[in-house]
Structure formats: C-alpha cells, structure tokens
Design a protein around this motif. Structure first.
Motif, mmCIF file in Angstrom:
data_model
loop_
_atom_site.group_PDB
_atom_site.id
_atom_site.type_symbol
_atom_site.label_atom_id
_atom_site.label_comp_id
_atom_site.label_asym_id
_atom_site.label_seq_id
_atom_site.Cartn_x
_atom_site.Cartn_y
_atom_site.Cartn_z
ATOM 1 N N THR A 231 0.857 -1.186 0.000
ATOM 2 C CA THR A 231 0.000 0.000 0.000
ATOM 3 C C THR A 231 0.888 1.229 0.000
ATOM 4 O O THR A 231 1.672 1.447 0.943
ATOM 5 C CB THR A 231 -0.929 0.020 1.226
ATOM 6 O OG1 THR A 231 -1.762 -1.149 1.209
ATOM 7 C CG2 THR A 231 -1.829 1.252 1.191
ATOM 8 N N ILE A 232 0.790 2.006 -1.063
ATOM 9 C CA ILE A 232 1.615 3.205 -1.224
ATOM 10 C C ILE A 232 0.681 4.383 -1.461
ATOM 11 O O ILE A 232 -0.068 4.404 -2.440
ATOM 12 C CB ILE A 232 2.595 3.052 -2.406
ATOM 13 C CG1 ILE A 232 3.492 1.828 -2.189
ATOM 14 C CG2 ILE A 232 3.434 4.313 -2.582
ATOM 15 C CD1 ILE A 232 4.360 1.473 -3.378
ATOM 16 N N ASN A 233 0.678 5.329 -0.549
ATOM 17 C CA ASN A 233 -0.214 6.489 -0.626
ATOM 18 C C ASN A 233 -1.672 6.065 -0.819
ATOM 19 O O ASN A 233 -2.422 6.663 -1.592
ATOM 20 C CB ASN A 233 0.202 7.421 -1.764
ATOM 21 C CG ASN A 233 1.521 8.102 -1.501
ATOM 22 O OD1 ASN A 233 2.056 8.054 -0.397
ATOM 23 N ND2 ASN A 233 2.081 8.746 -2.507
ATOM 24 N N GLY A 234 -2.058 5.003 -0.122
ATOM 25 C CA GLY A 234 -3.438 4.537 -0.185
ATOM 26 C C GLY A 234 -3.769 3.672 -1.378
ATOM 27 O O GLY A 234 -4.894 3.180 -1.501
ATOM 28 N N VAL A 235 -2.825 3.435 -2.281
ATOM 29 C CA VAL A 235 -3.042 2.643 -3.490
ATOM 30 C C VAL A 235 -2.387 1.271 -3.315
ATOM 31 O O VAL A 235 -1.236 1.187 -2.873
ATOM 32 C CB VAL A 235 -2.470 3.363 -4.737
ATOM 33 C CG1 VAL A 235 -2.646 2.502 -5.985
ATOM 34 C CG2 VAL A 235 -3.133 4.718 -4.921
ATOM 35 N N LYS A 236 -3.108 0.210 -3.679
ATOM 36 C CA LYS A 236 -2.551 -1.145 -3.630
ATOM 37 C C LYS A 236 -1.680 -1.357 -4.863
ATOM 38 O O LYS A 236 -2.135 -1.192 -5.999
ATOM 39 C CB LYS A 236 -3.659 -2.190 -3.609
ATOM 40 C CG LYS A 236 -4.652 -2.038 -2.465
ATOM 41 C CD LYS A 236 -4.018 -2.342 -1.115
ATOM 42 C CE LYS A 236 -5.055 -2.309 -0.005
ATOM 43 N NZ LYS A 236 -4.451 -2.543 1.335
ATOM 44 N N VAL A 237 -0.433 -1.731 -4.659
ATOM 45 C CA VAL A 237 0.536 -1.875 -5.754
ATOM 46 C C VAL A 237 1.148 -3.271 -5.710
ATOM 47 O O VAL A 237 1.613 -3.718 -4.655
ATOM 48 C CB VAL A 237 1.656 -0.817 -5.661
ATOM 49 C CG1 VAL A 237 2.657 -0.997 -6.794
ATOM 50 C CG2 VAL A 237 1.075 0.591 -5.681
ATOM 51 N N THR A 238 1.146 -3.951 -6.857
ATOM 52 C CA THR A 238 1.750 -5.284 -6.952
ATOM 53 C C THR A 238 2.600 -5.378 -8.208
ATOM 54 O O THR A 238 2.166 -4.968 -9.288
ATOM 55 C CB THR A 238 0.670 -6.382 -7.007
ATOM 56 O OG1 THR A 238 -0.207 -6.242 -5.892
ATOM 57 C CG2 THR A 238 1.305 -7.762 -6.987
ATOM 58 N N LEU A 239 3.812 -5.901 -8.076
ATOM 59 C CA LEU A 239 4.704 -6.124 -9.219
ATOM 60 C C LEU A 239 4.555 -7.564 -9.708
ATOM 61 O O LEU A 239 4.483 -8.491 -8.897
ATOM 62 C CB LEU A 239 6.152 -5.856 -8.829
ATOM 63 C CG LEU A 239 6.684 -4.420 -9.034
ATOM 64 C CD1 LEU A 239 5.811 -3.406 -8.322
ATOM 65 C CD2 LEU A 239 8.133 -4.315 -8.560
ATOM 66 N N ILE A 240 4.512 -7.732 -11.037
ATOM 67 C CA ILE A 240 4.347 -9.039 -11.664
ATOM 68 C C ILE A 240 5.493 -9.240 -12.655
ATOM 69 O O ILE A 240 5.885 -8.299 -13.356
ATOM 70 C CB ILE A 240 2.993 -9.116 -12.407
ATOM 71 C CG1 ILE A 240 1.837 -8.853 -11.444
ATOM 72 C CG2 ILE A 240 2.823 -10.465 -13.098
ATOM 73 C CD1 ILE A 240 0.483 -8.695 -12.135
ATOM 74 N N GLU A 241 6.035 -10.446 -12.721
ATOM 75 C CA GLU A 241 7.132 -10.759 -13.648
ATOM 76 C C GLU A 241 6.764 -10.344 -15.081
ATOM 77 O O GLU A 241 5.702 -10.698 -15.594
ATOM 78 C CB GLU A 241 7.444 -12.240 -13.596
ATOM 79 C CG GLU A 241 8.410 -12.738 -14.665
ATOM 80 C CD GLU A 241 9.774 -12.063 -14.598
ATOM 81 O OE1 GLU A 241 10.273 -11.661 -15.665
ATOM 82 O OE2 GLU A 241 10.328 -11.955 -13.482
ATOM 83 N N ALA A 242 7.692 -9.622 -15.746
ATOM 84 C CA ALA A 242 7.412 -9.087 -17.079
ATOM 85 C C ALA A 242 7.998 -9.916 -18.220
ATOM 86 O O ALA A 242 7.728 -9.626 -19.388
ATOM 87 C CB ALA A 242 7.937 -7.649 -17.183
ATOM 88 N N ASN A 243 8.826 -10.905 -17.913
ATOM 89 C CA ASN A 243 9.412 -11.754 -18.962
ATOM 90 C C ASN A 243 10.167 -10.920 -19.999
ATOM 91 O O ASN A 243 10.117 -11.186 -21.196
ATOM 92 C CB ASN A 243 8.299 -12.576 -19.643
ATOM 93 C CG ASN A 243 8.832 -13.706 -20.506
ATOM 94 O OD1 ASN A 243 9.902 -14.238 -20.251
ATOM 95 N ND2 ASN A 243 8.100 -14.056 -21.538
ATOM 96 N N HIS A 244 10.871 -9.909 -19.495
ATOM 97 C CA HIS A 244 11.624 -9.004 -20.389
ATOM 98 C C HIS A 244 13.107 -9.158 -20.080
ATOM 99 O O HIS A 244 13.757 -10.063 -20.588
ATOM 100 C CB HIS A 244 11.127 -7.574 -20.201
ATOM 101 C CG HIS A 244 11.809 -6.555 -21.048
ATOM 102 N ND1 HIS A 244 11.819 -6.619 -22.421
ATOM 103 C CD2 HIS A 244 12.503 -5.424 -20.723
ATOM 104 C CE1 HIS A 244 12.492 -5.587 -22.909
ATOM 105 N NE2 HIS A 244 12.926 -4.849 -21.891
ATOM 106 N N CYS A 245 13.653 -8.312 -19.241
ATOM 107 C CA CYS A 245 15.040 -8.452 -18.792
ATOM 108 C C CYS A 245 15.016 -8.719 -17.293
ATOM 109 O O CYS A 245 13.976 -8.561 -16.646
ATOM 110 C CB CYS A 245 15.839 -7.189 -19.111
ATOM 111 S SG CYS A 245 15.308 -5.729 -18.172
ATOM 112 N N PRO A 246 16.130 -9.134 -16.686
ATOM 113 C CA PRO A 246 16.144 -9.384 -15.243
ATOM 114 C C PRO A 246 15.664 -8.169 -14.451
ATOM 115 O O PRO A 246 16.133 -7.049 -14.660
ATOM 116 C CB PRO A 246 17.615 -9.685 -14.954
ATOM 117 C CG PRO A 246 18.121 -10.285 -16.235
ATOM 118 C CD PRO A 246 17.424 -9.513 -17.319
ATOM 119 N N GLY A 247 14.723 -8.401 -13.558
ATOM 120 C CA GLY A 247 14.196 -7.323 -12.720
ATOM 121 C C GLY A 247 13.017 -6.576 -13.309
ATOM 122 O O GLY A 247 12.400 -5.760 -12.622
#
Length: 489
Positions: A231-247
C-alpha cells in the motif's frame, strides 16, 4: 534489420543509425513527449476515448492537403528516424531560428530563453558530455539534458500522485512516488546519483542495479518484491514478472475506488501472465501497453524454439570446426538466457568483461554466477556488446585468441532480426559469413509480438494506452484500429 516500412502506417522504435554507445545499452531514443500535458483538453479526451481515438485525429486530418500527401512517404521516413525534415538550401538563411528550434526538438531539449542564456553558456551547453551506466561518454545526446522536459500525461496515473518511467522530466508537479519498470536506459534516463525528487519504487533486482551502476542515493530507493501487495499512498501496488530483462516488472495499481491500472513497461506476454490471480477474470480499467512490435508483420517464434535453434546450430558448427569461438551479443542486461543455454549444453563457462560480470553477479542467480569466467582463454563462449557483432570487430576479437581458435560463430539475438520470409521457420535463417566470421541474426525477442499482444489484451481492459510508437498520428490510428478489433473478440 527488418523495420517498419513507412507505407504500413505503423511507427517504429528500432535502433537503425544510432551510435554504438547507445546500441550497446540496448535502447534507442524515441520521441515520447509529442503529446504534451499543456494540451489539457487532449489529455482528458484521450482517457475518455478508451480504445477509440478517431475523434482525436480530426485536427490532424484537416491540415492534410494534396500537396502534403505527395510528400507523405518522405515525411514518414524522417518520422521513423526521429528527425525533422531538413530545410531546402535556398531558404536556410531565412529560417535560421526555425532550424535551431528543430535541433532542440530532435535532441529532446527545451529551447533556452534568449533573455536568460548567454552565448557563452549556450556554447558550453552544446559541448556537454554525459556518462552512461557502462562508462561511455556521449556528446550532443538526449543524455546530456539538464533541462527537464514537461512530463507527458500518459506517464501519469490519473487519480494518483504516481508516474511511471518518467525520470527524464525532473521533479514532476504533483508526483510523490516515481515507479521504474526495469533497468533499461530509455526507461531510467534522468536517474543519476544526484536524484532527489522523490522516492523510487522498483523491483529488488532493479534497485541493486540503480545503486551499482548509477550510484543513486539508497535513501530514495524502495525495492518491492514480485507478487507481494504493497500500500503506497493509499493505493494497492503489486509487481508481476514481465518476462523481459532481469528485474523487469508489470505494475498493477488498485485505487481506493476500485479502479485498476496495469502498466506493462516492456514485456513479453505469456500465458502465465494472463492466468495471474490479479488479471485472470479481473477487471482492468486502463492498460498501458508496450506496443514496440504492434504491427501484424511480427509473429515471433517462442523463446524456447529460438534457444533450441541456437544450441543446435552451435553444436553442428563445432562438429565441423572444433576450433570455433562462440560469441553472443547482449545489452547491459538482457539476453542472458541465450548464452546460458549454450553454456549448459556445452558444459562450458561464460567469459564477460569485469563490468558485465559485476552486473551479472548482482542478480544473485547461481546458474549465472557459478558459470562466469574472467579469463577469455579459459572458455570458448564469450559475451560481447551487441554493437560489437560486426565482421570487422569480431575478426579483431578472434586475433586475440588466434592460438586457440580459427573461426568465430556469433549470434545477434533480437526481435529486429525477424523476417516475415523466415517467420517461425528458423531453418530458413541465412547467416552472414565473411572469412573466418559467421553471424546469425536470430529473432529472440524480449518484447511481445503482435500476436502475443492480441492474446494478452484478452484481459479485457476498458481502455488501452500505447506507450511506444505514439508520436505519429497515423501510427496511433493503426494501433487504435487493432485495439478495437481485439476488444471485439
């Protein structure tokens, strides 16, 4: 390279004609600030229009005349290359000011005010150099930009104080959190050790690269783990693997009112993404889509098929010429799977220079770290910058190891080597061979093909906002037409 033709109406983001220093970093500069924030009406209409932007093209269409249509082909070429059409010789003297304005536009700079800029300062500015993450010094480049440009509206998330990949614009008004999708220079440009405009949110691996390669102050870096909701500034944030470059990561935002945004950054779409709990049978209101290859001609073979092909060609070549040095082209990060596949199939180590080894070791991946080698004579597998994959430079590299090897087999793994004639039939690829050097261009892409984009859009967003190839009205209209068709399926 197989690039977009000007006739098909799609834009292009390919690195034809860029300097080797830029190609080595794995990016090309493209104009992403054509639609500026001061056009409030346009920005508002753009978001309201969803996938149908035809109403936004009326003003452009009104100024098209028969005479301009005759010149459309040439104008498109200049657009593809990111240049302004040159002034005819007989009018140059009359239009000196206009020509200078064009140069500032080409370089992505704001023209300095005559009242505040002296000739001396202008001279020193034009000679300014800057240093990339790999230590290359570039002159007269968009890198050398201390004057922030205005942040385009499509890099801001409505209803939030967030921006995504918007570091080149300095301190963005109203922004209290800056998100970075991945560590490629066209996305992090503007980030330096002096960054102080606000917190940076990115994946853990990307955060390590920011400290290692750019010396960004750690107090501004906030690493996020994949598949963990924050939760960042009241917003739910989730990172998902992008299958692009590492990270690299897709970023999913869920606002307090339930509105959901998905920003893909750069990504290679996969079935695993579509079945992710946050995307499968879940509503996405706005999809910010990587449209690098949003052109029907691009139908890439799978990564797995390309890797199998590379390994097979390598083994066949070595059977015929055992004294062969194998070279794989790579960017500062990306393409690791190609040389890892060769290393595992041959049971050999991977040679890379000290700078690349430092970056690779920062990943924390055992299968890379344990296979790295600091001595080029100790292994037949070398990793070189993509820009080094030219016959002349590979010939020079071979001379350094002439006592051990008599030939070079090199692979240039990038989607820009894709050919419609070859398509998914990789056996039709014809290498470039000259003397002791053989180079295979293989369509190993870390961006989504047209067909993969079409399948990914079945997450059924309400609106699709392209993030690449948007500076040309005709290109935008072509993509919008595709989006309408995809969303009807």
């Amino acid at each position: 390279m197989d690039a977009f033709d000007e006739d098909d109406g799609f834009g292009s983001r390919f690195n034809d004609g860029i300097r080797e220093e830029e190609e080595e970093e794995g990016f090309s500069f493209y104009e992403d600030g054509v639609i500026e924030e001061d056009e409030e009406g346009f920005a508002s209409d753009f978001y309201k229009a969803g996938s149908d932007w035809s109403c936004l093209l009326e003003e452009v269409e009104e100024i098209i005349t028969p005479e301009s249509k005759k010149k459309m082909k040439q104008a498109d070429l200049f657009q593809v290359w990111g240049l302004q059409k040159s002034t005819p010789p007989e009018t140059k003297m009359k239009n000196k000011t206009t020509k200078q304005t064009d140069l500032f536009q080409v370089w992505g700079l704001q023209k300095p005010s005559p009242s505040t800029t002296s000739p001396a300062s202008s001279s020193s500015s034009s000679k300014k150099t800057t240093t990339t993450a790999s230590g290359k010094r570039l002159r007269d480049s968009p890198w050398a930009n201390d004057t922030p440009r205005q942040c385009p509206f499509y890099k801001k998330l409505p209803g939030t104080p967030f921006t995504v990949d918007a570091f080149r614009y300095g301190c963005v008004q109203g922004c209290s959190a800056y998100f970075l999708t991945h560590f490629h220079a066209d996305h992090y440009i503007g980030l330096t050790k002096s960054w102080s405009h606000g917190p940076i949110y990115c994946s853990s691996l990307t955060s390590r690269l920011l400290r290692l390669s750019l010396s960004v102050n750690p107090s501004f870096i906030h690493p996020l783990e994949l598949d963990v909701e924050y939760t960042i500034n009241g917003v739910k944030v989730t990172l998902i693997e992008a299958n692009h470059c590492p990270g690299a990561a897709l970023i999913h935002f869920r606002l307090l009112d339930g509105t959901c945004y998905l920003h893909t950054g750069d990504f290679r779409a996969s079935e695993q993404m579509q079945t992710h709990p946050l995307l499968f049978n879940r509503r996405v209101h706005v999809l910010y889509l990587d449209t690098t290859y949003c052109n029907p001609r691009y139908k890439f073979p799978s990564k797995e098929d390309v890797l199998s092909y590379v390994v097979r060609i390598t083994k066949e070549f070595l059977r015929k010429q055992p004294r062969t040095l194998i070279v794989v082209g790579s960017y500062s990060i990306g393409k690791e799977c190609v040389y890892l596949a060769i290393a595992k199939s041959l049971g050999v180590k991977i040679f890379a220079n000290a700078s690349r080894r430092r970056i690779l070791e920062s990943f924390g991946w055992d299968d890379i770290s344990k296979n790295l080698c600091a001595d080029g004579k100790a292994t037949c597998l070398h990793v070189l910058p993509m820009s080094a994959l030219k016959v002349e430079r590979l010939d020079e590299h071979l001379k350094l190891y002439r006592e051990q090897y008599g030939a070079v087999l090199a692979f240039r793994p990038t989607g820009w080597t894709y050919s419609e004639k070859v398509g998914e039939h990789l056996n039709l690829i014809k290498p470039t061979s000259r003397g002791k050097v053989t180079i295979y261009g293989v369509p190993y892409s870390e961006h989504s093909s047209f067909t993969e984009l079409r399948e990914f859009v079945q997450v059924r967003p309400d609106k699709i906002i392209p993030t690449v190839n948007i500076s040309n009205a005709e290109s935008r209209e072509k993509m919008q037409s595709c989006f309408r068709e995809w969303l009807r399926r």
